[in-house]
Write a protein that holds these residues in place. Structure first.
Motif, mmCIF file in Angstrom:
data_model
loop_
_atom_site.group_PDB
_atom_site.id
_atom_site.type_symbol
_atom_site.label_atom_id
_atom_site.label_comp_id
_atom_site.label_asym_id
_atom_site.label_seq_id
_atom_site.Cartn_x
_atom_site.Cartn_y
_atom_site.Cartn_z
ATOM 1 N N ASP A 3 0.843 -1.190 0.000
ATOM 2 C CA ASP A 3 0.000 0.000 0.000
ATOM 3 C C ASP A 3 0.877 1.238 0.000
ATOM 4 O O ASP A 3 2.015 1.210 0.484
ATOM 5 N N LEU A 4 0.331 2.324 -0.517
ATOM 6 C CA LEU A 4 1.040 3.600 -0.564
ATOM 7 C C LEU A 4 0.284 4.625 0.260
ATOM 8 O O LEU A 4 -0.945 4.689 0.191
ATOM 9 N N GLN A 5 1.037 5.433 1.017
ATOM 10 C CA GLN A 5 0.432 6.477 1.830
ATOM 11 C C GLN A 5 1.337 7.704 1.836
ATOM 12 O O GLN A 5 2.557 7.582 1.772
ATOM 13 N N VAL A 6 0.718 8.870 1.957
ATOM 14 C CA VAL A 6 1.448 10.092 2.277
ATOM 15 C C VAL A 6 1.066 10.427 3.704
ATOM 16 O O VAL A 6 -0.124 10.513 4.040
ATOM 17 N N ASP A 12 -0.032 11.364 10.574
ATOM 18 C CA ASP A 12 -1.379 11.466 10.014
ATOM 19 C C ASP A 12 -1.347 11.125 8.530
ATOM 20 O O ASP A 12 -0.507 11.638 7.781
ATOM 21 N N ILE A 13 -2.263 10.277 8.097
ATOM 22 C CA ILE A 13 -2.352 9.905 6.691
ATOM 23 C C ILE A 13 -3.176 10.952 5.962
ATOM 24 O O ILE A 13 -4.338 11.199 6.313
ATOM 25 N N VAL A 14 -2.579 11.594 4.945
ATOM 26 C CA VAL A 14 -3.273 12.644 4.192
ATOM 27 C C VAL A 14 -3.683 12.179 2.801
ATOM 28 O O VAL A 14 -4.505 12.823 2.151
ATOM 29 N N HIS A 89 7.352 18.512 5.425
ATOM 30 C CA HIS A 89 7.189 17.505 6.478
ATOM 31 C C HIS A 89 6.159 16.425 6.128
ATOM 32 O O HIS A 89 5.430 15.950 6.992
ATOM 33 N N HIS A 90 6.128 16.041 4.842
ATOM 34 C CA HIS A 90 5.294 14.941 4.390
ATOM 35 C C HIS A 90 6.206 13.860 3.818
ATOM 36 O O HIS A 90 7.263 14.163 3.270
ATOM 37 N N TYR A 91 5.764 12.620 3.927
ATOM 38 C CA TYR A 91 6.596 11.482 3.542
ATOM 39 C C TYR A 91 5.772 10.471 2.764
ATOM 40 O O TYR A 91 4.588 10.266 3.050
#
Length: 97
Positions: A3-6, A12-14, A89-91
């Motif tokens: 799965d992919l998440q930002v 927090d998942i955006v 600050h997002h990954y």
């Protein structure tokens, strides 16, 4: 399935995507040519920061068409990379089993 998440730095998942299937072609990627993609593991989480995302996109662009990842998976990775690159600050998380 990976799965992919930002996520933000607080976790927090955006954004998310259904991800892609784990294949032997992905496992067999040459580490010297694809150092970031070859580091993905079906059983571990892998995180890319804002500075690594452009390198990840370059590796995606070098993959031969129709190999390793289908175009839908590549498009989803690109979409999430854009979100990471546009926000501080997002990954990008590749979430293993």
């Amino acid at each position: 399935m990976i799965d992919l998440q930002v996520r933000t730095e607080l976790g927090d998942i955006v954004a998310r995507s259904s991800g892609f299937d784990w294949t032997q072609e992905l496992i067999d990627l040459d580490r010297s040519t694809y150092p970031l993609l070859s580091g993905l593991c079906a059983y571990l989480d892998t995180v890319f920061n804002q500075r690594q995302v452009p390198m990840l996109l370059e590796e995606l662009d070098r993959l031969p068409p129709g190999s390793v990842l289908n175009e839908e998976s590549r498009s989803e990775i690109r979409r999430l990379c854009v979100l990471v690159s546009e926000r501080s600050h997002h990954y990008l998380w590749f979430v293993g089993d």
